[in-house]
Write an enzyme that holds these catalytic residues in place. Structure first.
Site, PDB file in Angstrom:
ATOM      1  N   HIS A 185     -39.114  67.998 -46.088  1.00 56.91           N
ATOM      2  CA  HIS A 185     -37.912  67.642 -46.865  1.00 56.91           C
ATOM      3  C   HIS A 185     -38.259  67.256 -48.300  1.00 56.91           C
ATOM      4  O   HIS A 185     -37.441  67.440 -49.209  1.00 56.91           O
ATOM      5  CB  HIS A 185     -37.167  66.482 -46.192  1.00 56.91           C
TER       6      HIS A 185
ATOM      7  N   HIS B  95     -38.364  65.246 -35.979  1.00 52.50           N
ATOM      8  CA  HIS B  95     -38.203  66.510 -36.727  1.00 52.50           C
ATOM      9  C   HIS B  95     -39.240  66.659 -37.819  1.00 52.50           C
ATOM     10  O   HIS B  95     -39.298  67.667 -38.505  1.00 52.50           O
ATOM     11  CB  HIS B  95     -36.782  66.657 -37.261  1.00 52.50           C
ATOM     12  N   HIS B  96     -40.060  65.628 -38.023  1.00 51.70           N
ATOM     13  CA  HIS B  96     -41.164  65.682 -38.991  1.00 51.70           C
ATOM     14  C   HIS B  96     -40.694  66.021 -40.399  1.00 51.70           C
ATOM     15  O   HIS B  96     -41.427  66.681 -41.163  1.00 51.70           O
ATOM     16  CB  HIS B  96     -42.258  66.662 -38.530  1.00 51.70           C
ATOM     17  N   CYS B  97     -39.478  65.602 -40.730  1.00 49.30           N
ATOM     18  CA  CYS B  97     -38.931  65.897 -42.069  1.00 49.30           C
ATOM     19  C   CYS B  97     -39.002  67.391 -42.353  1.00 49.30           C
ATOM     20  O   CYS B  97     -39.363  67.814 -43.456  1.00 49.30           O
ATOM     21  CB  CYS B  97     -39.661  65.119 -43.166  1.00 49.30           C
ATOM     22  N   ALA B  98     -38.708  68.176 -41.324  1.00 47.00           N
ATOM     23  CA  ALA B  98     -38.715  69.629 -41.482  1.00 47.00           C
ATOM     24  C   ALA B  98     -37.547  70.191 -40.680  1.00 47.00           C
ATOM     25  O   ALA B  98     -37.726  71.058 -39.817  1.00 47.00           O
ATOM     26  CB  ALA B  98     -40.050  70.202 -41.015  1.00 47.00           C
TER      27      ALA B  98
END
Ligand code: PMP
Length: 411
Positions: free
Chosen positions: A126, A366-369
């Protein structure tokens, strides 16, 4: 692999492990290195030394403490520059990769024509999406995404198609979910053919090897200190001298100017023009020490981390109900030691909780993805990320705990 080679790698990892005070105090199986890496004693000491012995601000004072701080700060810049095969005035200190990417999006965003485009890959963090989306909102341009190939790296054919006509291309050197390493030279060439500025997010690559961004064809390259054994609150933005000088103004304050009057200001030369305010000084001392430490990590320990990740990939794939995401490296598609998986039907946080109860530290979510998660048709996954201080016990603990988690949670 021969027994001698295995023994050499194991011994190297144990030597590296011996440098990390936190691992001497705790039996935690720390496999969350892609989120943040643990700090070696020399780094802790360098930060403490600056605060105990120097402490002054930089670029302002003429007294002895200030001179010592200036000297240390300049040395840190030179250390980073040498590690990236760059020149000292091409290194801008930021507070992290996110800050570097925001700075670039703020500045480069001003150069993108209304109805123009910025091209990103679908695997971006992100931090390499949202700053461009904010700039796009202001500038009225589009963001276009290109897909990843099954091994998790950018699909170059698709990239070629999407990048056509874009003014900026921004892409990860290595991805935080797949661990795949992009072919940065090839992407740089495509960006160049389109006259686009090429931004590389090195947050997940630099912990595993120093890049030479100029040689790779990048215009800008960012990374965070805390993922490579330095304190948090420090990051690096490298830019070609000309590219840095041409950036439109995006931030300003103390240290970034030569003169200010009521009518306006004249900007200082980069890098200080892009380092408004008091920089993270103690953190630069830590970053310089971390780089020196990384340069001494034995090759065998790095190889050990890669092998552990590969074994984790193979072992996790055998667990009923578990699914490893992405097909992994191979000779032509190298990976950093990151393995992501899901337990079918289970929430990744539940999985992480079960692992945590067994002393295994991994990351779930979501691992900033989120665009990547959406493309994969999942809401999140579990990620194990290895460092040169991890050992076989960490791997065994991960696999055993994941087996239990899959057994408990599988629906
Ligand atoms: N890019 C990637 C690929 C990352 O993995 C991360 C951190 N998870 C970032 C950018 C942002 O780094 P930071 O939070 O240190 O600014």
């Amino acid at each position: 692999m021969t027994k001698t080679k295995t023994a050499e790698m194991t011994a190297a990892a144990e030597t590296v492990r011996g440098n990390i005070p936190l691992l001497q105090k705790s039996g935690e199986h720390y496999l969350d290195n892609a989120a943040t890496a643990l700090m070696p004693q020399t780094v802790l000491q360098a930060v403490a030394n600056y605060n105990a012995e120097t402490r002054a601000n930089v670029g302002r004072g003429l007294h002895n403490f200030a001179e010592a701080a200036d000297e240390q700060f300049a040395q840190a810049r030179a250390t980073v520059a040498a590690a990236l095969s760059a020149k000292n005035d091409e290194i801008v200190f930021t507070s992290g990769a996110t800050a570097g990417l925001n700075l670039l999006a703020n500045a480069l965003g001003q150069t993108v024509a209304k109805n123009g485009a910025v091209a990103l890959s679908l695997g971006e963090h992100h931090s390499n999406i949202v700053p461009w989306q904010i700039a796009a909102r202001r500038g009225g341009f589009a963001i276009r995404f290109f897909r990843l190939a099954p091994n998790g790296a950018a699909d170059l054919e698709e990239a070629r198609r999407i990048i056509r006509g874009a003014s900026v291309v921004a892409v990860a050197h290595a991805y935080n979910v797949s661990g795949a390493v992009n072919d940065i030279s090839a992407l740089a060439q495509i960006a160049k053919e389109n006259g686009a500025k090429f931004v590389v997010d090195g947050a997940q690559y630099i912990p595993h090897g120093f890049a030479a961004p100029e040689k790779l064809g990048a215009d800008f390259y960012v990374f965070s200190g805390h993922k490579c054994y330095a304190p948090n609150g420090i990051g690096v933005l490298w830019g070609r001298k000309k590219s840095l000088a041409e950036l439109p103004d995006a931030i300003g304050g103390g240290g970034s100017i030569t003169e200010v009057c009521e009518k306006g200001f004249s900007a200082a030369e980069p890098p200080r023009r892009l380092e408004a305010g008091t920089p993270p000084i103690s953190q630069t001392a830590g970053l310089a020490a971390a780089i020196a430490w990384m340069q001494n990590i034995p090759q065998a320990a790095k190889e050990n981390a890669r092998n552990l990740a590969q074994s984790a990939r193979e072992e996790l794939a055998k667990i009923p109900g578990a699914r490893v995401l992405f097909s992994g490296g191979g000779e032509n598609a190298p990976n950093v030691p990151i393995v992501s998986f899901v337990v079918e039907g289970a929430h990744p946080h539940d999985c992480c909780q079960i692992l945590a109860e067994r002393g295994v530290a991994v990351r779930g979510g979501h691992h900033c993805a989120q665009p990547l998660m959406r493309a994969l048709g999942i809401s999140g996954c579990v990620r194990a990320s290895f460092a040169p201080y991890n050992n076989d016990k960490d791997l065994r603990a991960l696999v055993a705990a994941a087996k239990e988690a899959a057994h408990i949670l599988r629906r």
